[in-house]
Design a protein around this motif. Sequence first.
Motif, PDB file in Angstrom:
ATOM      1  N   LYS A 164       0.742  -1.201   0.162  1.00 14.42           N
ATOM      2  CA  LYS A 164       0.055  -0.230  -0.259  1.00 14.42           C
ATOM      3  C   LYS A 164       0.798   1.209   0.152  1.00 14.42           C
ATOM      4  O   LYS A 164       0.408   2.369  -0.297  1.00 14.42           O
ATOM      5  CB  LYS A 164      -1.124  -0.086   1.404  1.00 14.42           C
ATOM      6  CG  LYS A 164      -2.183  -0.637   1.048  1.00 14.42           C
ATOM      7  CD  LYS A 164      -3.005  -0.343   1.907  1.00 14.42           C
ATOM      8  CE  LYS A 164      -4.364  -1.326   1.952  1.00 14.42           C
ATOM      9  NZ  LYS A 164      -5.084  -1.179   3.183  1.00 14.42           N
ATOM     10  N   ALA A 194       2.325   3.396  -6.919  1.00 13.63           N
ATOM     11  CA  ALA A 194       1.535   2.892  -8.013  1.00 13.63           C
ATOM     12  C   ALA A 194       0.328   2.486  -7.316  1.00 13.63           C
ATOM     13  O   ALA A 194      -0.877   2.680  -7.854  1.00 13.63           O
ATOM     14  CB  ALA A 194       2.060   1.741  -8.822  1.00 13.63           C
ATOM     15  N   LYS A 207      -0.932   3.229  -4.453  1.00 20.14           N
ATOM     16  CA  LYS A 207      -1.397   4.634  -3.828  1.00 20.14           C
ATOM     17  C   LYS A 207      -2.549   5.255  -5.144  1.00 20.14           C
ATOM     18  O   LYS A 207      -3.584   5.634  -4.983  1.00 20.14           O
ATOM     19  CB  LYS A 207      -0.648   5.597  -3.547  1.00 20.14           C
ATOM     20  CG  LYS A 207      -0.285   5.343  -1.959  1.00 20.14           C
ATOM     21  CD  LYS A 207       0.655   6.541  -1.412  1.00 20.14           C
ATOM     22  CE  LYS A 207       0.830   6.519   0.003  1.00 20.14           C
ATOM     23  NZ  LYS A 207       1.970   7.322   0.170  1.00 20.14           N
ATOM     24  N   LYS A 208      -1.949   5.197  -6.354  1.00 19.12           N
ATOM     25  CA  LYS A 208      -2.533   6.000  -7.473  1.00 19.12           C
ATOM     26  C   LYS A 208      -3.782   5.070  -7.819  1.00 19.12           C
ATOM     27  O   LYS A 208      -4.894   5.506  -8.328  1.00 19.12           O
ATOM     28  CB  LYS A 208      -1.502   6.061  -8.609  1.00 19.12           C
ATOM     29  CG  LYS A 208      -1.937   6.765  -9.600  1.00 19.12           C
ATOM     30  CD  LYS A 208      -0.876   7.370 -10.384  1.00 19.12           C
ATOM     31  CE  LYS A 208      -1.351   8.260 -11.527  1.00 19.12           C
ATOM     32  NZ  LYS A 208      -0.410   8.899 -12.366  1.00 19.12           N
ATOM     33  N   LEU A 209      -3.603   3.633  -7.883  1.00 19.18           N
ATOM     34  CA  LEU A 209      -4.607   2.820  -8.139  1.00 19.18           C
ATOM     35  C   LEU A 209      -5.795   2.847  -7.227  1.00 19.18           C
ATOM     36  O   LEU A 209      -6.956   2.804  -7.853  1.00 19.18           O
ATOM     37  CB  LEU A 209      -3.832   1.400  -7.989  1.00 19.18           C
ATOM     38  CG  LEU A 209      -4.718   0.098  -8.595  1.00 19.18           C
ATOM     39  CD1 LEU A 209      -4.765   0.491 -10.126  1.00 19.18           C
ATOM     40  CD2 LEU A 209      -4.030  -1.313  -8.524  1.00 19.18           C
ATOM     41  N   THR A 210      -5.488   2.920  -6.094  1.00 16.30           N
ATOM     42  CA  THR A 210      -6.868   3.190  -4.920  1.00 16.30           C
ATOM     43  C   THR A 210      -7.405   4.576  -5.321  1.00 16.30           C
ATOM     44  O   THR A 210      -8.522   4.945  -5.364  1.00 16.30           O
ATOM     45  CB  THR A 210      -6.257   3.194  -3.488  1.00 16.30           C
ATOM     46  OG1 THR A 210      -4.800   3.808  -3.353  1.00 16.30           O
ATOM     47  CG2 THR A 210      -6.514   1.923  -2.991  1.00 16.30           C
ATOM     48  N   ALA A 211      -6.536   5.664  -5.545  1.00 18.65           N
ATOM     49  CA  ALA A 211      -7.142   7.051  -5.890  1.00 18.65           C
ATOM     50  C   ALA A 211      -7.983   6.793  -7.069  1.00 18.65           C
ATOM     51  O   ALA A 211      -8.825   7.613  -7.225  1.00 18.65           O
ATOM     52  CB  ALA A 211      -5.936   7.956  -5.934  1.00 18.65           C
ATOM     53  N   MET A 212      -7.503   6.053  -8.161  1.00 14.30           N
ATOM     54  CA  MET A 212      -8.243   5.827  -9.300  1.00 14.30           C
ATOM     55  C   MET A 212      -9.472   4.991  -9.111  1.00 14.30           C
ATOM     56  O   MET A 212     -10.328   4.941 -10.181  1.00 14.30           O
ATOM     57  CB  MET A 212      -7.332   5.399 -10.368  1.00 14.30           C
ATOM     58  CG  MET A 212      -6.485   6.278 -10.919  1.00 14.30           C
ATOM     59  SD  MET A 212      -4.972   5.593 -11.847  1.00 14.30           S
ATOM     60  CE  MET A 212      -5.483   6.228 -13.457  1.00 14.30           C
ATOM     61  N   ARG A 269     -10.557   0.123  -4.847  1.00 14.97           N
ATOM     62  CA  ARG A 269     -10.242  -0.165  -3.249  1.00 14.97           C
ATOM     63  C   ARG A 269     -10.585  -1.245  -2.963  1.00 14.97           C
ATOM     64  O   ARG A 269     -11.604  -1.851  -3.629  1.00 14.97           O
ATOM     65  CB  ARG A 269     -10.729   1.268  -2.582  1.00 14.97           C
ATOM     66  CG  ARG A 269     -10.446   2.387  -3.080  1.00 14.97           C
ATOM     67  CD  ARG A 269     -11.262   3.671  -2.442  1.00 14.97           C
ATOM     68  NE  ARG A 269     -10.986   4.790  -3.221  1.00 14.97           N
ATOM     69  CZ  ARG A 269     -12.030   5.400  -3.491  1.00 14.97           C
ATOM     70  NH1 ARG A 269     -13.104   5.523  -2.812  1.00 14.97           N
ATOM     71  NH2 ARG A 269     -11.834   6.539  -4.251  1.00 14.97           N
ATOM     72  N   LEU A 313     -12.549  11.889  -3.668  1.00 15.88           N
ATOM     73  CA  LEU A 313     -11.382  11.759  -2.677  1.00 15.88           C
ATOM     74  C   LEU A 313     -10.658  13.007  -2.804  1.00 15.88           C
ATOM     75  O   LEU A 313     -10.076  13.465  -1.824  1.00 15.88           O
ATOM     76  CB  LEU A 313     -10.625  10.570  -3.254  1.00 15.88           C
ATOM     77  CG  LEU A 313      -9.174  10.532  -2.547  1.00 15.88           C
ATOM     78  CD1 LEU A 313      -9.448  10.137  -1.097  1.00 15.88           C
ATOM     79  CD2 LEU A 313      -8.249   9.630  -3.132  1.00 15.88           C
ATOM     80  N   TYR A 332     -11.197   8.206   2.401  1.00 24.73           N
ATOM     81  CA  TYR A 332     -12.033   7.430   1.628  1.00 24.73           C
ATOM     82  C   TYR A 332     -13.296   7.366   2.241  1.00 24.73           C
ATOM     83  O   TYR A 332     -14.457   7.476   1.699  1.00 24.73           O
ATOM     84  CB  TYR A 332     -11.437   6.199   1.524  1.00 24.73           C
ATOM     85  CG  TYR A 332     -10.180   6.072   0.577  1.00 24.73           C
ATOM     86  CD1 TYR A 332     -10.349   6.313  -0.633  1.00 24.73           C
ATOM     87  CD2 TYR A 332      -9.043   5.637   1.087  1.00 24.73           C
ATOM     88  CE1 TYR A 332      -9.419   6.304  -1.644  1.00 24.73           C
ATOM     89  CE2 TYR A 332      -7.995   5.597   0.099  1.00 24.73           C
ATOM     90  CZ  TYR A 332      -8.198   6.127  -1.130  1.00 24.73           C
ATOM     91  OH  TYR A 332      -7.124   5.998  -2.220  1.00 24.73           O
TER      92      TYR A 332
END
Lengths: 71, 687
Positions: free
Chosen positions: A20, A24, A26-31, A34, B99, B226
């Motif tokens: 986490k 990458a 972090k970006k994936l979750t932001a995109m 999740r 977010l 989140y």
Amino acid sequence: MDLRSVELGKEFTVKSLKGKDSPAVKKLTAMGLREGKRAKLLLRNGRVLLLRVDNSRLIIDNNLASYVEVA
Amino acid sequence: MKKVRVAVTGNPNVGKTTLLNWIAGTHLKVGNWPGVTVEKKEAVIEFGGYKIHLVDLPGVYTLEPVSEDERIAVSFLEEEKPDVILNIVDTPNLEKCLLLTAELLEFGRPTVLVLNMWDEAKRIGMEVDTERIEELLNVKVVRTVGRTGEGTRGILPAIVEAYEKNMVPKISYGEEVEAKLRKISERTGFKNKRDLIKVLEESPERKELEAKLGKSFSDIISDERYAFSHGLFKEVVKKKGEKGRDLTDLIDRLALHPVLGFLLFVVVVYVAFKISFDFSTPFVDWVDAFMVEFLGPLTGVILGSLGFPDWFVRFFSEAVIGGVGFVLTFVPLIGTLYLMITILEMSGYIPRVAFLMDRFMHKLGLHGRSVVPLIMGFGCNVPAIMATRTIESTRDKILVTMMIPFMSCPARLVVYAFFISIFFRENPALVLTFLYLLGILVAILTALILRKTFYRGSLTHFVMELPPYRFPSLRTVLTITWVHVRDFLYRAGTLIFGASIFIWLLLNTPPGVKEVSDSVAGKIGKALVPIFEPIGIDNWKVTTSLIPAFLAREIVISSMGTIYTAEGYTDPPEDFNFSEELKEKVSSLGGAVRDAFLSLVTLKIVAFEVEEEEDETLKGMIAKDFTPASALSFMVFILIYTSCLGTFSVLVREIGKRRAVLFLGYSFVAAWIFSFLVYRTASLILQ
């Protein structure tokens, strides 16, 4: 199992994400990808996967896909 | 007038710049792929008694600075403290966008939330309670449709209201975190959440919090964000709406197909170039004739009759008409090419190529995503190099940056178009394809060399978003095309004009020099000839033109125009019939329009296939000093050598002075070697 082994056209739920702290992930979750999210594997082309998450489409590489545990 | 500074923020590809175009009528660059806005850009408008400065920040998903574009956005928000934050979200993807909204609200600045693509949300049956958002967050909400401009008029009044009422947004996290933040606020007097979180991170309370919640501090904060965005989404979205199989999925089945996708890509590129060349050629020819047969003699006659000295009339004819005017004839070509590139950019097709090409790019040690800045390079190398800022890994960024300058930009096309129209009228498409592909080949070789030597590292991960296909609005497409054309015209009026004056002065130094070959320009050019002789360029007029061409490639054409006009200078005609000539030019414009549209119905690229004898014109004079082989070699040299001040300065900024200078040297050597090979081979074949 991880995202790499999802069958084409199948929906899945993200169980957990490894690494986490990596940028990458972090970006994936932001995109939008999740824990707990439902998503669908739309296409595969060599090392890249095309996913549908809510109303957006994401391309991720196979290596990053191995960080995504799915059910 | 009071100044209000507004930070325009949002995820990539939410239509930020398109909206800015509507509200400010500004000429900012937009595109339908993540990360086109890579540098902050500003637009100033007067509204409601204020001078509103809109600063367009790079699109980001979060404010955790990972790549450079994120760092730019964060440092602006933290250091410049904007008066109002304009947060644009893509309504169908509201949950994901919220977010960033949460992170922005932490700044405690008056905020306007723009729900863009409202029509798409409606179409999928999504219902959002905007009043509830305003009530919960104490922000202003505006609904817009970027494509049509609907609702965009509401943005400026909302900014002014949020500013005047100093609407401090509300955002709250879980009770444990809030309790700690309250304590810190009492102790330090800080109010906004972002500062409080930063203090908390450095304070002893952090350990307590981590122990209590059983996770790391960064996890706690990101989970809170989140949770907040998810909770807000649940609260304000009455119906989520579900996209069924839509047009994008349908097109993607073809466009992303491993085999058919490639075929489609080839077809798309072919059609784009076909239209760019064939549609513009009749206009290029018309402008050329207008300059040479009408404007040139006309100004000569006018200046002569007004009693201007002889040298001035010559200067005007050689440097202005011969130099700048010569380059201006290519404006229709540049315009149509940009129009095609803009349509492709805005349609959402280009990022698809990233998916398609990943397998291939992987062989070069790069991700498919690197294809996007490379394709942008065909429009202009400079913004393409800036677009590499979205790449997180320094290694990948440098590799891609050093590939981009080999992508044939429209400035190079001007040079190609010129030589092809003289020497390769029978096979214009073949020669153009060869040049474009050669550029790509040199880029690939460069990447391979770098990968085997300096940048061996392994690949990092790759994730990017594919926007849906969108039908671009005519207004936005035309605005962007106009911005590019205006830029080209501006360059013609400044850089190219300056270079033409410079060359003209060299041609006329020492004063009163009889033969142009005895001038300083002639001497410099002759001194350079030995370097270029092996690649087929043995004429001082051409080598001299290469010197100022370092500023921009098209200058090679304007300089040659100036030099050759000077050599073959004739006095303005005595019998110039203004009304006859004008009538002729107007009627031939009609013919050009007809030819342009007719060209669209053929499949083959027919541009430059004109048959005319041009012995006496500028083209005719230049043609005498080249052979087809040396013309080809010259084009290859112009293609590979980075002779562009804009590209060089952006290279210095992005990869450092040392690397940029090394790269420039490398591109010169590579250009020479390839030109040599091409010249020798072509000399054998094109006998």
